[in-house]
Write a protein that holds these residues in place. Structure first.
Motif, PDB file in Angstrom:
ATOM      1  N   THR A 119      45.896  95.626 -51.907  1.00 47.23           N
ATOM      2  CA  THR A 119      47.169  95.816 -52.493  1.00 47.23           C
ATOM      3  C   THR A 119      47.623  94.426 -53.176  1.00 47.23           C
ATOM      4  O   THR A 119      47.056  93.492 -53.072  1.00 47.23           O
ATOM      5  N   GLU A 120      48.790  94.883 -53.914  1.00 48.97           N
ATOM      6  CA  GLU A 120      49.356  93.804 -54.754  1.00 48.97           C
ATOM      7  C   GLU A 120      49.656  92.481 -54.075  1.00 48.97           C
ATOM      8  O   GLU A 120      49.581  91.502 -54.575  1.00 48.97           O
ATOM      9  N   GLU A 121      50.273  92.930 -52.871  1.00 47.35           N
ATOM     10  CA  GLU A 121      50.758  91.874 -52.030  1.00 47.35           C
ATOM     11  C   GLU A 121      49.642  90.874 -51.563  1.00 47.35           C
ATOM     12  O   GLU A 121      49.891  89.771 -51.469  1.00 47.35           O
ATOM     13  N   ALA A 122      48.466  91.361 -51.312  1.00 48.14           N
ATOM     14  CA  ALA A 122      47.361  90.806 -50.665  1.00 48.14           C
ATOM     15  C   ALA A 122      46.831  89.845 -51.799  1.00 48.14           C
ATOM     16  O   ALA A 122      46.273  88.999 -51.575  1.00 48.14           O
ATOM     17  N   THR A 169      48.137  88.023 -53.533  1.00 43.90           N
ATOM     18  CA  THR A 169      49.036  86.775 -53.502  1.00 43.90           C
ATOM     19  C   THR A 169      48.916  85.887 -52.170  1.00 43.90           C
ATOM     20  O   THR A 169      49.423  84.815 -52.170  1.00 43.90           O
ATOM     21  N   ASP A 170      48.173  86.361 -51.403  1.00 42.98           N
ATOM     22  CA  ASP A 170      48.224  85.991 -49.928  1.00 42.98           C
ATOM     23  C   ASP A 170      46.760  84.892 -49.924  1.00 42.98           C
ATOM     24  O   ASP A 170      45.407  85.943 -49.716  1.00 42.98           O
ATOM     25  N   ILE A 171      46.635  83.943 -49.732  1.00 47.34           N
ATOM     26  CA  ILE A 171      45.417  83.053 -49.977  1.00 47.34           C
ATOM     27  C   ILE A 171      44.476  83.246 -48.888  1.00 47.34           C
ATOM     28  O   ILE A 171      43.178  83.329 -48.916  1.00 47.34           O
ATOM     29  N   ARG A 172      44.906  83.860 -47.615  1.00 44.73           N
ATOM     30  CA  ARG A 172      44.308  84.146 -46.378  1.00 44.73           C
ATOM     31  C   ARG A 172      43.378  85.573 -46.719  1.00 44.73           C
ATOM     32  O   ARG A 172      42.163  85.699 -46.432  1.00 44.73           O
ATOM     33  N   LYS A 173      44.251  86.355 -47.293  1.00 42.57           N
ATOM     34  CA  LYS A 173      43.487  87.756 -47.674  1.00 42.57           C
ATOM     35  C   LYS A 173      42.565  87.640 -48.767  1.00 42.57           C
ATOM     36  O   LYS A 173      41.687  88.226 -48.650  1.00 42.57           O
ATOM     37  N   ILE A 174      42.903  86.771 -49.805  1.00 45.95           N
ATOM     38  CA  ILE A 174      42.221  86.562 -50.881  1.00 45.95           C
ATOM     39  C   ILE A 174      40.728  86.020 -50.372  1.00 45.95           C
ATOM     40  O   ILE A 174      39.597  86.513 -50.644  1.00 45.95           O
ATOM     41  N   THR A 175      40.914  85.088 -49.509  1.00 46.19           N
ATOM     42  CA  THR A 175      39.616  84.299 -48.778  1.00 46.19           C
ATOM     43  C   THR A 175      38.944  85.205 -47.938  1.00 46.19           C
ATOM     44  O   THR A 175      37.582  85.419 -48.046  1.00 46.19           O
ATOM     45  N   LEU A 176      39.457  86.164 -47.468  1.00 43.78           N
ATOM     46  CA  LEU A 176      38.666  87.234 -46.421  1.00 43.78           C
ATOM     47  C   LEU A 176      38.079  88.169 -47.272  1.00 43.78           C
ATOM     48  O   LEU A 176      36.968  88.461 -46.936  1.00 43.78           O
ATOM     49  N   LEU A 177      38.712  88.617 -48.371  1.00 47.85           N
ATOM     50  CA  LEU A 177      38.347  89.680 -49.183  1.00 47.85           C
ATOM     51  C   LEU A 177      36.945  89.169 -49.969  1.00 47.85           C
ATOM     52  O   LEU A 177      35.654  89.799 -50.048  1.00 47.85           O
ATOM     53  N   ASN A 178      37.170  87.716 -50.296  1.00 52.84           N
ATOM     54  CA  ASN A 178      36.052  87.400 -51.084  1.00 52.84           C
ATOM     55  C   ASN A 178      34.817  87.356 -50.035  1.00 52.84           C
ATOM     56  O   ASN A 178      33.771  87.668 -50.550  1.00 52.84           O
ATOM     57  N   GLU A 179      34.921  86.959 -48.651  1.00 51.77           N
ATOM     58  CA  GLU A 179      33.803  86.649 -47.736  1.00 51.77           C
ATOM     59  C   GLU A 179      33.479  88.358 -47.668  1.00 51.77           C
ATOM     60  O   GLU A 179      32.122  88.395 -47.379  1.00 51.77           O
ATOM     61  N   ILE A 180      34.158  89.134 -47.543  1.00 49.03           N
ATOM     62  CA  ILE A 180      33.785  90.635 -47.428  1.00 49.03           C
ATOM     63  C   ILE A 180      32.768  90.995 -48.531  1.00 49.03           C
ATOM     64  O   ILE A 180      31.757  91.688 -48.275  1.00 49.03           O
ATOM     65  N   ILE A 181      33.432  90.827 -49.548  1.00 50.51           N
ATOM     66  CA  ILE A 181      32.543  91.252 -50.834  1.00 50.51           C
ATOM     67  C   ILE A 181      31.006  90.526 -50.806  1.00 50.51           C
ATOM     68  O   ILE A 181      30.217  91.047 -51.228  1.00 50.51           O
ATOM     69  N   LYS A 182      31.436  89.080 -50.613  1.00 53.31           N
ATOM     70  CA  LYS A 182      29.808  88.413 -50.382  1.00 53.31           C
ATOM     71  C   LYS A 182      29.163  89.037 -49.405  1.00 53.31           C
ATOM     72  O   LYS A 182      27.663  89.335 -49.699  1.00 53.31           O
ATOM     73  N   ASN A 183      29.478  89.377 -48.425  1.00 52.94           N
ATOM     74  CA  ASN A 183      28.677  90.171 -47.180  1.00 52.94           C
ATOM     75  C   ASN A 183      28.335  91.398 -47.565  1.00 52.94           C
ATOM     76  O   ASN A 183      27.007  91.749 -47.078  1.00 52.94           O
ATOM     77  N   GLU A 184      29.044  92.397 -48.282  1.00 50.24           N
ATOM     78  CA  GLU A 184      28.679  93.551 -48.663  1.00 50.24           C
ATOM     79  C   GLU A 184      27.564  93.454 -49.720  1.00 50.24           C
ATOM     80  O   GLU A 184      26.582  94.271 -49.590  1.00 50.24           O
TER      81      GLU A 184
END
Length: 94
Positions: free
Chosen positions: A38-41, A43-58
């Motif tokens: 989402t657009e809200e996510a 701007t949320d550093i925790r969600k950005i960091t989590l998404l980056n880790e998810i993408i890395k693991n995928e």
């Protein structure tokens, strides 16, 4: 010389299995959910960091799956790459 090649081949395969287990274990506990896109996510550093880790693991998961299905894997061993992937998934996902 054959023992050296076999040892190297086995070490490569063992490391690939470890990497695969780690990636699918992470993705099991941290799935890529729609709320992370989402657009809200964005701007949320925790969600950005989590998404980056998810993408890395995928990416790691996908890379290892390609390796186990590749000609290079077949050159290293006579093992069935698809069977190894299935067995690891069953152990990790249940």
């Amino acid at each position: 010389m054959e023992d050296g090649f076999s040892n190297l081949a086995n070490a490569i395969i063992i490391q690939a299995v470890k990497d695969y287990r780690e990636a699918i274990r992470f993705l099991k506990t941290h799935p890529h959910t729609p709320d992370l896109d989402t657009e809200e996510a964005k701007t949320d550093i925790r969600k950005i960091t989590l998404l980056n880790e998810i993408i890395k693991n995928e990416g790691e998961r996908d890379d290892v799956e390609r390796f186990f299905r590749s000609g290079w894997f077949k050159a290293l061993t006579s093992l069935d790459g698809e069977a190894i992937l299935k067995q690891v998934r069953e152990m990790e996902v249940g």
